[in-house]
Design an enzyme around this catalytic site. Structure first.
Site, PDB file in Angstrom:
ATOM      1  N   SER A 195       0.826  -1.214   0.000  1.00 56.50           N
ATOM      2  CA  SER A 195       0.000   0.000   0.000  1.00 56.50           C
ATOM      3  C   SER A 195       0.853   1.253   0.000  1.00 56.50           C
ATOM      4  CB  SER A 195      -0.866   0.003   1.261  1.00 56.50           C
ATOM      5  OG  SER A 195      -1.518   1.236   1.425  1.00 56.50           O
ATOM      6  N   TYR A 251      -1.766   0.236  10.105  1.00 53.94           N
ATOM      7  CA  TYR A 251      -2.039  -0.471   8.838  1.00 53.94           C
ATOM      8  C   TYR A 251      -0.825  -0.383   7.910  1.00 53.94           C
ATOM      9  CZ  TYR A 251      -3.623  -1.134   4.072  1.00 53.94           C
ATOM     10  OH  TYR A 251      -3.709  -1.544   2.768  1.00 53.94           O
ATOM     11  N   LYS A 303       1.918  -3.389   6.517  1.00 54.47           N
ATOM     12  CA  LYS A 303       2.253  -3.655   5.110  1.00 54.47           C
ATOM     13  C   LYS A 303       3.765  -3.574   4.892  1.00 54.47           C
ATOM     14  CE  LYS A 303      -1.582  -4.784   3.354  1.00 54.47           C
ATOM     15  NZ  LYS A 303      -1.764  -6.082   2.685  1.00 54.47           N
TER      16      LYS A 303
HETATM   17  C1  UD1 Z   1      -5.844   5.266   2.995  1.00 55.51           C
HETATM   18  C2  UD1 Z   1      -4.453   4.797   2.754  1.00 55.51           C
HETATM   19  C3  UD1 Z   1      -4.407   3.829   1.620  1.00 55.51           C
HETATM   20  C4  UD1 Z   1      -5.300   2.689   1.904  1.00 55.51           C
HETATM   21  C5  UD1 Z   1      -6.692   3.206   2.119  1.00 55.51           C
HETATM   22  C6  UD1 Z   1      -7.507   2.027   2.540  1.00 55.51           C
HETATM   23  C7  UD1 Z   1      -2.834   6.475   3.398  1.00 55.51           C
HETATM   24  C8  UD1 Z   1      -2.012   7.611   2.933  1.00 55.51           C
HETATM   25  N1  UD1 Z   1      -3.607   5.924   2.475  1.00 55.51           N
HETATM   26  O1  UD1 Z   1      -6.198   6.067   1.896  1.00 55.51           O
HETATM   27  O2  UD1 Z   1      -3.105   3.325   1.447  1.00 55.51           O
HETATM   28  O3  UD1 Z   1      -5.286   1.784   0.823  1.00 55.51           O
HETATM   29  O4  UD1 Z   1      -6.692   4.171   3.161  1.00 55.51           O
HETATM   30  O5  UD1 Z   1      -8.628   2.375   3.261  1.00 55.51           O
HETATM   31  O6  UD1 Z   1      -2.815   6.087   4.551  1.00 55.51           O
HETATM   32  N2  UD1 Z   1     -12.466  11.854   2.352  1.00 55.51           N
HETATM   33  C9  UD1 Z   1     -13.430  12.831   2.480  1.00 55.51           C
HETATM   34  N3  UD1 Z   1     -14.688  12.482   2.815  1.00 55.51           N
HETATM   35  C10 UD1 Z   1     -15.064  11.182   3.024  1.00 55.51           C
HETATM   36  C11 UD1 Z   1     -14.070  10.170   2.885  1.00 55.51           C
HETATM   37  C12 UD1 Z   1     -12.778  10.539   2.563  1.00 55.51           C
HETATM   38  O7  UD1 Z   1     -13.145  14.023   2.296  1.00 55.51           O
HETATM   39  O8  UD1 Z   1     -16.245  10.928   3.326  1.00 55.51           O
HETATM   40  C13 UD1 Z   1     -11.119  12.230   1.921  1.00 55.51           C
HETATM   41  C14 UD1 Z   1     -10.012  11.816   2.860  1.00 55.51           C
HETATM   42  O9  UD1 Z   1      -9.778  12.810   3.807  1.00 55.51           O
HETATM   43  C15 UD1 Z   1      -8.854  11.648   1.873  1.00 55.51           C
HETATM   44  C16 UD1 Z   1      -9.527  11.208   0.577  1.00 55.51           C
HETATM   45  O10 UD1 Z   1     -10.886  11.548   0.718  1.00 55.51           O
HETATM   46  O11 UD1 Z   1      -8.241  12.876   1.643  1.00 55.51           O
HETATM   47  C17 UD1 Z   1      -9.423   9.720   0.335  1.00 55.51           C
HETATM   48  O12 UD1 Z   1      -9.792   9.044   1.536  1.00 55.51           O
HETATM   49  P1  UD1 Z   1      -9.878   7.471   1.645  1.00 55.51           P
HETATM   50  O13 UD1 Z   1     -10.670   6.928   0.513  1.00 55.51           O
HETATM   51  O14 UD1 Z   1     -10.316   7.148   3.040  1.00 55.51           O
HETATM   52  O15 UD1 Z   1      -8.392   6.949   1.404  1.00 55.51           O
HETATM   53  P2  UD1 Z   1      -6.999   7.418   2.042  1.00 55.51           P
HETATM   54  O16 UD1 Z   1      -7.161   7.772   3.455  1.00 55.51           O
HETATM   55  O17 UD1 Z   1      -6.372   8.387   1.114  1.00 55.51           O
END
Ligand code: UD1
Length: 322
Positions: A117, A141, A145
């Site tokens: 990841s 997590y 990995k």
């Molecule tokens: C994280 C991990 C990634 C992992 C994934 C699995 C890191 C850097 N990345 O990704 O390796 O595979 O989790 O779950 O640790 N967001 C919103 N609103 C929402 C949901 C999310 O604004 O309702 C934003 C989050 O703040 C983020 C982006 O969307 O900036 C993506 O979020 P998300 O899909 O949870 O993935 P990551 O946290 O980037």
């Protein structure tokens, strides 16, 4: 050739299974169905219902089905949950790798593709993350990995395994309507869930130092990711380098607002998202350099953000998560 796919009933695993079958490979799935779904395993594929830490069950599956290589995806992957329950994450994700590698060496199986990841990088201070970028995970997590990578890397030296680790960036979309992400842990499923429930989707912070203030990620279509696994698996047969690591991303950053716009366009109405507090631990930007995968595997993504969003929405409508 026969491949054992751990976690093959899960969101990503089921795509990998279908891509391997489409490429003419044979597949056996090991999955404990803790988050995977039996209906995602095709009829012609044997499903061994077992915990990946069950070394005897793995050894039996490897021998019975004359497995020649493994694609290891089975793991827990919720970042926030890993912060709350780190021991459970280390136990499941790291023990899973250890018992699998031991079962492989017992059975004389030497090829493994490992699901890693971007979380291994933490919050890198660079626009495009390269495989050489320092790995400083910010969550248990990501830690599990990275430790998994180390264990497999060391096993390549000690036991003659050949391994490729794929560091996934933000996986999204659906390769078929019945294979959508029903977990709702990640941005696109969370937005679809909010919309389906008549709620406003939330933007976790709009005060980051990015162009529109929201976080930037490198979203990769799950079907492109599955193709990368097939290429990596087939490459292992002729691979002379025992251990390699590749980022699996597009090298394209999209902000949370851009994702929301794409979802609104797919649904056919604007979403009117609500900006809320930052989520703890979110890096402002993490985008892959996709160069190594292009040069080393001959793989690069062919699908864009709109492809991910429209396929996710179509899957969501046809197979609504329960
Ligand atoms: C994280 C991990 C990634 C992992 C994934 C699995 C890191 C850097 N990345 O990704 O390796 O595979 O989790 O779950 O640790 N967001 C919103 N609103 C929402 C949901 C999310 O604004 O309702 C934003 C989050 O703040 C983020 C982006 O969307 O900036 C993506 O979020 P998300 O899909 O949870 O993935 P990551 O946290 O980037």
């Amino acid at each position: 050739m026969t491949w054992l796919v751990t976690g093959g009933a899960g969101y990503i695993g089921a795509h990998v299974v279908r891509a391997l079958l489409d490429a003419g490979e044979q597949v056996v799935v090991v999955d404990d169905l803790s988050s995977g779904l039996r209906r995602k395993v095709p009829d012609q594929v044997v499903l061994v219902e077992a915990d990946v830490r069950d070394r005897d069950a793995l050894a039996r599956a490897l021998a019975t089905h004359r497995v020649e290589g493994v694609v290891h995806l089975a793991a827990k992957k919720a970042v926030a949950e890993s912060v709350a329950q780190p021991m459970q994450y280390y136990r499941e994700n790291v023990d899973g790798v250890l018992s699998l590698v031991e079962a492989m060496t017992d059975a004389g199986v030497s090829r493994i593709v490992f699901s890693s990841s971007a979380a291994v990088y933490g919050s890198p201070d660079t626009d495009f993350v390269r495989e050489e970028t320092p790995t400083i995970p910010m969550s248990p997590y990501g830690g599990t990995k990275l430790v998994g990578e180390w264990a497999i890397r060391d096993a390549t030296t000690a036991y003659g395994l050949t391994a490729i680790a794929l560091r996934y960036f933000n996986v999204a979309g659906a390769g078929a309507a019945d294979l959508g992400d029903t977990g709702a842990n990640n941005l696109i499923p969370m937005v679809l869930r909010a919309y389906s429930n008549g709620q406003r989707p939330q933007v976790f912070g709009a005060d980051y130092s990015t162009a529109d203030g929201s976080c930037i990620r490198d979203y990769i279509h799950v079907a492109d990711l599955a193709d990368a696994h097939v290429i990596a698996a087939q490459r292992l047969a002729s691979e002379t380098t025992p251990w390699s690591v590749y980022n699996i991303g597009r090298g394209v950053g999209s902000s949370v607002f851009e994702v929301m716009d794409s979802v609104g366009a797919a649904i056919g109405e604007p979403l009117n998202p609500e900006v809320v507090q930052r989520r703890a631990g979110d890096p402002a930007r993490i985008v892959a350099s996709a160069e190594a995968a292009r040069a080393g595997l001959g793989w690069s993504a062919t699908r864009d953000l709109d492809d991910m969003v429209t396929s996710a929405w179509s899957a969501w409508q046809q197979y609504p998560p329960s």
